[in-house]
Design a protein around this motif. Structure first.
Motif, mmCIF file in Angstrom:
data_model
loop_
_atom_site.group_PDB
_atom_site.id
_atom_site.type_symbol
_atom_site.label_atom_id
_atom_site.label_comp_id
_atom_site.label_asym_id
_atom_site.label_seq_id
_atom_site.Cartn_x
_atom_site.Cartn_y
_atom_site.Cartn_z
ATOM 1 N N VAL B 8 26.813 -46.465 -37.974
ATOM 2 C CA VAL B 8 27.285 -45.090 -37.758
ATOM 3 C C VAL B 8 26.164 -44.109 -38.080
ATOM 4 C CG1 VAL B 8 28.887 -43.317 -38.588
ATOM 5 C CG2 VAL B 8 29.727 -45.618 -38.097
ATOM 6 N N ILE B 11 23.892 -44.069 -35.200
ATOM 7 C CA ILE B 11 24.490 -43.276 -34.119
ATOM 8 C C ILE B 11 24.268 -41.787 -34.398
ATOM 9 C CG2 ILE B 11 26.679 -42.592 -33.062
ATOM 10 C CD1 ILE B 11 27.656 -45.452 -33.443
ATOM 11 N N GLU B 12 24.457 -41.405 -35.646
ATOM 12 C CA GLU B 12 24.266 -39.997 -36.011
ATOM 13 C C GLU B 12 22.823 -39.564 -35.742
ATOM 14 O OE1 GLU B 12 24.957 -39.148 -40.116
ATOM 15 O OE2 GLU B 12 24.575 -36.989 -39.888
ATOM 16 N N TYR B 15 22.364 -39.131 -32.090
ATOM 17 C CA TYR B 15 23.078 -37.910 -31.669
ATOM 18 C C TYR B 15 22.254 -36.670 -31.996
ATOM 19 C CZ TYR B 15 26.750 -34.320 -31.755
ATOM 20 O OH TYR B 15 27.493 -33.180 -31.556
ATOM 21 N N ARG B 16 21.752 -36.617 -33.213
ATOM 22 C CA ARG B 16 21.021 -35.419 -33.649
ATOM 23 C C ARG B 16 19.675 -35.268 -32.931
ATOM 24 N NH1 ARG B 16 23.614 -33.018 -37.728
ATOM 25 N NH2 ARG B 16 24.912 -34.233 -39.153
ATOM 26 N N LEU B 19 20.377 -34.887 -28.543
ATOM 27 C CA LEU B 19 21.492 -34.109 -28.001
ATOM 28 C C LEU B 19 21.166 -33.369 -26.698
ATOM 29 C CD1 LEU B 19 24.425 -33.683 -28.552
ATOM 30 C CD2 LEU B 19 23.865 -31.709 -29.981
ATOM 31 N N PRO B 20 20.012 -32.694 -26.582
ATOM 32 C CA PRO B 20 19.735 -32.001 -25.315
ATOM 33 C C PRO B 20 19.703 -32.950 -24.117
ATOM 34 C CG PRO B 20 18.236 -31.261 -27.034
ATOM 35 C CD PRO B 20 18.961 -32.451 -27.585
ATOM 36 N N TRP B 23 23.316 -34.118 -23.284
ATOM 37 C CA TRP B 23 24.034 -33.070 -22.538
ATOM 38 C C TRP B 23 23.542 -33.017 -21.087
ATOM 39 C CZ3 TRP B 23 24.495 -28.035 -25.991
ATOM 40 C CH2 TRP B 23 25.338 -28.322 -27.089
ATOM 41 N N GLN B 41 30.568 -35.171 -26.801
ATOM 42 C CA GLN B 41 31.337 -35.234 -28.046
ATOM 43 C C GLN B 41 32.382 -36.357 -27.966
ATOM 44 O OE1 GLN B 41 30.046 -33.184 -30.119
ATOM 45 N NE2 GLN B 41 31.444 -32.895 -31.834
ATOM 46 N N PHE B 44 30.829 -39.828 -28.207
ATOM 47 C CA PHE B 44 30.415 -40.248 -29.552
ATOM 48 C C PHE B 44 31.613 -40.522 -30.456
ATOM 49 C CE2 PHE B 44 25.836 -40.379 -30.252
ATOM 50 C CZ PHE B 44 25.405 -40.076 -28.970
#
Lengths: 258, 164
Positions: B8, B11-12, B15-16, B19-20, B23, B41, B44
């Motif tokens: 996890v 994954i975080e 994600y951080r 992110l661009p 998206w 969102q 995830f």
């Protein structure tokens, strides 16, 4: 050296110059039960809309007076609320055990203004200890509330002989290695079990053979230790004590017929 | 439990840091820049919920991208043959000489796999192994698909460039 294809694609979907995510919201949502019946979500929206409409139409003083009246009326309600008809587990005078905890209540007030928390009746618990309540809405909706710690609500039409059971929610269990997923719902008095085909979420195919889940105190709870997220393939069947069955119509998600 | 928590955290991190790009790919697949953040969102949330189903056969990032791709595909606007960015004209109604419209038309003639390989390669700068994991295909297929897709787009752009 330029790559015209890369440049064309770059213009086609321009890059996001800034992206601000919300990781905590992801973690919170991942451990929260999720609604699975779109029809009931529509009902929930109807509930919110109704409240907003009322708010616009009524002067503040009238609203205050009505709230006072409603509080008195709610206090007088013990049994026989229309939305609770056929839910024996909810047919009792409200006691302290029926009062929803402050955190869950605050969540509900923020997200579903039309819900009538003063009508709450505690009807059971999920395997991880979270409480399950039934609550009415301003349009006689039957709402199922779960919490704490992960507040959740789903509203829909009251149960009846033609709509004797619901699939209320599903969620991941993180504190019990023998259970990965829980799916639960309500059932009308006289319904002894529900049967359905468990399926992997996102159309991943059957997750084991069809199952029959007993109903206790108007609740059915299905537990799975499947590694992948499990859903109910709809439609599903409610079985009455007298041997009759009612097939609950499919409502959209994981719907075999639509 | 610890392995799950560790994943996890991975994954975080992804994600951080990504992110661009997440998206952007979601916008390309779904055809909506507005919907892209919500789609990512949702993807995830599913990833965290289903972390135990990641078997570790390939890169975790590829597994995450697979979920993002699937969620974005489900969130695609209908009815369009290829999801177009909402601010762009649909190819059939584009004025002559509109390169964006011609690119959209060329994309619509590609197979879905070709489009997805292009999006993951150009919008997320993924390597072949990660794209392969995301789309459940082999690394060799990624290369071949990318070559075919590029050739088709190059032909479309050359046609446009040749038009007075």
């Amino acid at each position: 050296v330029t790559d015209p294809i890369a440049e064309a694609l770059d213009e086609f979907v321009p890059a996001f110059q800034s992206a601000e995510g919300d990781w905590q919201a992801i973690v919170n949502a991942a451990t929260m039960p999720t609604a699975v019946v779109p029809a009931d979500r529509q009902s929930r929206h109807r509930l919110v809309r109704a409240w907003h409409t009322q708010r616009r139409r009524r002067p503040l003083l009238v609203a205050v007076a009505l709230l006072g009246f409603m509080a008195l009326a709610a206090a007088a309600i013990a049994v026989g609320l229309g939305a609770f008809n056929g839910i024996g587990a909810a047919q009792h005078p409200q006691t302290s055990a029926d009062v929803i905890d402050p955190a869950t209540a605050a969540y509900l007030k923020d997200h579903l203004a039309g819900i009538r928390l003063d009508t709450a009746r505690h009807i059971g618990q999920l395997p991880d200890g979270q409480n399950i309540y039934v609550v009415t809405g301003t349009q006689n909706d039957l709402c199922t509330v779960v919490g704490p710690p992960n507040a959740f609500v789903q509203c829909g039409d009251p149960l009846s002989n033609s709509h004797p059971a619901t699939i209320t929610g599903d969620y991941a269990v993180n504190n019990d290695p023998s259970i990965r997923w829980v799916i639960f719902g309500l059932a009308l008095d006289g319904v002894t079990s529900v049967s359905f085909q468990p399926t992997q979420a996102d159309g991943g195919g059957p997750a084991g053979p069809e199952v029959t889940v007993p109903v206790n105190d108007n609740l059915w709870i299905y537990k799975s230790n499947d590694a992948s997220e499990v859903d109910v393939l709809q439609p599903f069947t409610a079985h009455f004590a007298d041997g009759t069955t009612v097939v609950e119509p499919a409502t959209g998600k994981d719907c075999a017929a639509c | 439990m610890d392995a799950g928590a560790g994943r996890v955290r991975e994954i975080e991190q992804i994600y951080r840091s990504r992110l661009p790009e997440l998206w952007r790919v979601a916008a390309a697949i779904s055809g909506s820049r507005e919907a892209a953040p919500d789609l990512v969102q949702e993807a995830f949330v599913r990833a965290v919920r289903q972390i135990d189903s990641f078997r570790g056969d390939g890169p975790l990032e590829g597994w995450l991208w697979r979920i993002v791709v699937n969620v974005a595909r489900n969130g695609r606007r209908e009815p369009v043959m290829v999801a177009l960015p909402e601010q762009l004209p649909v190819a059939a109604t584009s004025p002559a000489g509109d390169s964006q419209g011609e690119l959209a038309a060329a994309l619509s003639r590609l197979s879905e796999r070709q489009r997805l390989v292009l999006f993951l390669r150009y919008y997320a700068d993924l390597d072949y192994a990660t794209i392969a994991e995301a789309l459940s295909i082999s690394g060799g297929t990624v290369g071949a698909t990318l070559t075919t897709a590029r050739a088709a787009l190059a032909q479309a752009l050359e046609v446009k460039e040749a038009t007075p």
